[in-house]
Design an enzyme around this catalytic site. Structure first.
Site, PDB file in Angstrom:
ATOM      1  N   GLY A 248       0.781  -1.234   0.000  1.00  0.00           N
ATOM      2  CA  GLY A 248       0.000   0.000   0.000  1.00  0.00           C
ATOM      3  C   GLY A 248       0.806   1.274   0.000  1.00  0.00           C
ATOM      4  CD  GLU A 290       1.337  -9.362   1.335  1.00  0.00           C
ATOM      5  OE1 GLU A 290       1.252 -10.574   1.549  1.00  0.00           O
ATOM      6  OE2 GLU A 290       0.357  -8.592   1.325  1.00  0.00           O
ATOM      7  N   PRO A 291       4.937  -4.861  -0.922  1.00  0.00           N
ATOM      8  CG  PRO A 291       7.097  -3.986  -1.159  1.00  0.00           C
ATOM      9  CD  PRO A 291       6.311  -5.040  -0.437  1.00  0.00           C
ATOM     10  NE  ARG A 293      -0.644   2.081  -5.835  1.00  0.00           N
ATOM     11  CZ  ARG A 293      -1.790   1.928  -6.495  1.00  0.00           C
ATOM     12  NH1 ARG A 293      -1.910   2.395  -7.710  1.00  0.00           N
ATOM     13  NH2 ARG A 293      -2.811   1.314  -5.925  1.00  0.00           N
ATOM     14  CE1 TYR A 334      -9.618   0.908  -9.123  1.00  0.00           C
ATOM     15  CE2 TYR A 334      -7.656   1.150 -10.468  1.00  0.00           C
ATOM     16  CZ  TYR A 334      -8.535   0.339  -9.776  1.00  0.00           C
ATOM     17  OH  TYR A 334      -8.331  -0.993  -9.735  1.00  0.00           O
ATOM     18  CB  CYS A 361     -15.785   1.663 -29.714  1.00  0.00           C
ATOM     19  SG  CYS A 361     -15.802   2.244 -31.385  1.00  0.00           S
ATOM     20  CD  GLU A 362     -16.009   2.380 -22.604  1.00  0.00           C
ATOM     21  OE1 GLU A 362     -16.220   1.174 -22.795  1.00  0.00           O
ATOM     22  OE2 GLU A 362     -16.172   2.943 -21.507  1.00  0.00           O
TER      23      GLU A 362
END
Ligand code: LLP
Length: 443
Positions: A248, A290-291, A293, A334, A361-362
């Protein structure tokens, strides 16, 4: 765009990463292209290892492979002495293919299937992080059948809510993960776990959220877990040799993001452990983290080629690139903010504000709203920084768009670590039932 790691603007006015000119990388590998600054990943890994060594505690730094799971990354993690957190048979298979030492693999997940457990038992992985009672029962039954001893941690929710986007908060009581400390579920799970003949309960696991910029959440989690460990000792006479405090740790995506140094996060955790776990057992517990990111996020850059440009006078200029939400779903999912620059004209002054659209396509496929760039032209190269985590690993084939290649760059060399998907890859698993085959339809 903030230049992370070895990124710099070279004499040709091009963005250079790991000593490789990104304009040349485009020539060699095409776009979109994920570029990973290997030197920066290794630097981060060493920062974690060094900070823990300095604490004097026993430790494991498990790279959370969900952030970016490919065989070369597992090989790198092994070289740096990291352990590995996997959450599916696919991530486990990736680690095994890379020859990752199985005793340093930890298996997470709130719904491990019997097949996944079997695969992990076959591989004799180091530890299962048990999430619920159904899993506990299943693991005991399967380990018992094989007469195998299995290390486990129990995942608990300490009731700490990290300051982060609500979709990625997991430490609070209302969570699909783990056993709640507050409502007694965790204590009951421990009572059951210690009675299982084939399971060895090493300790507790807690993960409070992701992209966290302060130490307070971690300090609070350590304090709560320690208070609970004390309660467990007095009520059940069970002590824990291991405590896993999850991942985190935040990174800088965008101006205004203010992550701490790795050493600051680690010191807050290890100081907290020394303070709150003192006297609970003879020895302080071994600390695992537990990194994900923070190990790879800032090291990744995605290179795109600019295609169509649509100017709506007085409204907005849409600049479309050859990728988008399929290789980076985070802005759409996000509302994540990213920085970018023109990699082929990296030292030119900004002249206009544009918005970067993907090719899916959006209308929601927008990578960046309001980005200042030099006058953009079709054919320019756009580099988006900080795409190393949760980009390749969350990429999709929406619109049957092919997933990009990944290259590692270091010391002026580039190595392809994932090939670009081909159109053949796209239809590889498709089957036309015989009754629909052209022959049947025509006859
Ligand atoms: N450990 C556990 C048990 C986790 O659930 C996670 C992340 C980590 C470690 C690693 O967290 P990190 O250090 O990477 O923050 N897809 C989202 C992130 C989801 C994180 C899920 N769990 C995103 O793109 O922001």
């Amino acid at each position: 765009m903030y230049l992370h790691g070895t990124s710099k603007v070279n004499e040709s006015g091009h963005l250079e990463i790991g000593g490789c000119d990104t304009v040349q990388l485009k020539e060699e590998y095409g776009t979109p292209l994920y570029i990973v600054d290997e030197t920066l990943v290794r630097k981060r890994a060493r920062e974690y290892m060094d900070a823990f060594r300095a604490s004097g505690l026993k430790f494991q730094v498990a790279y959370a492979s969900k952030a970016f799971s490919v065989t070369a990354m597992c090989a790198l993690a092994e070289q740096e002495g990291l352990s590995l957190d996997v959450v599916s048979d696919g991530e486990l298979y990736t680690a095994l293919q890379a020859g990752f030492p199985t005793e340093r693999i930890h298996f997470h997940g709130n719904n491990k299937t019997p097949n996944e457990i079997e695969m992990a038992l076959d591989a004799r992985i180091g530890c299962f992080v048990v999430d619920n009672l159904i899993e506990l029962q299943m693991l005991q039954a399967m380990a018992g059948e094989r007469n195998q001893q299995v290390n486990i941690l129990l995942r608990v929710t300490p009731g700490v809510e990290a300051h982060t986007h609500e979709y990625i908060s997991t430490g609070q009581t209302d969570s699909k993960f783990g056993f709640d400390i507050g409502n007694g579920a965790a204590l009951e799970a421990i009572e059951r776990a210690v009675k299982q003949p084939n399971l060895k309960l090493l300790g507790l696991h807690s993960h409070i959220g992701s992209q966290i910029f302060e130490v307070e959440g971690f300090q609070m989690a350590v304090e709560r877990v320690a208070a609970f460990a004390k309660e467990v000792k007095s009520k059940l006479n069970v002590v824990f040799p291991v405590v896993n405090l999850g991942g985190g740790f935040g990174i800088r995506y965008f101006e205004g993001d203010t992550p701490l140094q790795v050493s600051q996060y680690v010191k807050a955790i290890t100081d907290g452990v020394k303070l709150h776990f003192a006297g609970i057992a003879e020895e302080l517990p071994e600390i695992w983290v537990e990194p994900g990111r923070s190990m790879v996020g800032e090291a990744g850059t995605t290179l795109y080629t600019v295609g169509a440009i649509k100017n709506i006078p007085g409204v907005r200029k849409y600049v479309s690139v050859d990728g988008g939400m399929t290789d980076n779903p985070r802005p759409a999912l996000y509302d994540s903010k990213y920085e970018a620059m023109l990699a082929n004209r990296a030292n030119e002054a900004t002249e206009e504000t544009v918005s970067i659209a993907g090719k899916a396509c959006e209308s929601g496929d927008m990578l960046i709203w309001d980005l200042d760039l030099p006058q953009v032209e079709s054919g320019d190269l756009l580099a988006v920084s900080c795409t190393g985590a949760y980009n390749y690993s969350m990429a999709s084939n929406y619109n049957r768009i092919r997933r990009p290649a990944v290259v590692f760059v270091q010391n002026g060399e580039s190595d392809l670590v994932v090939r670009r998907e081909s159109n053949e890859d796209i239809v590889r698993n498709d089957i036309i039932p015989a009754r629909m085959s052209k022959q049947t339809i025509n006859s």
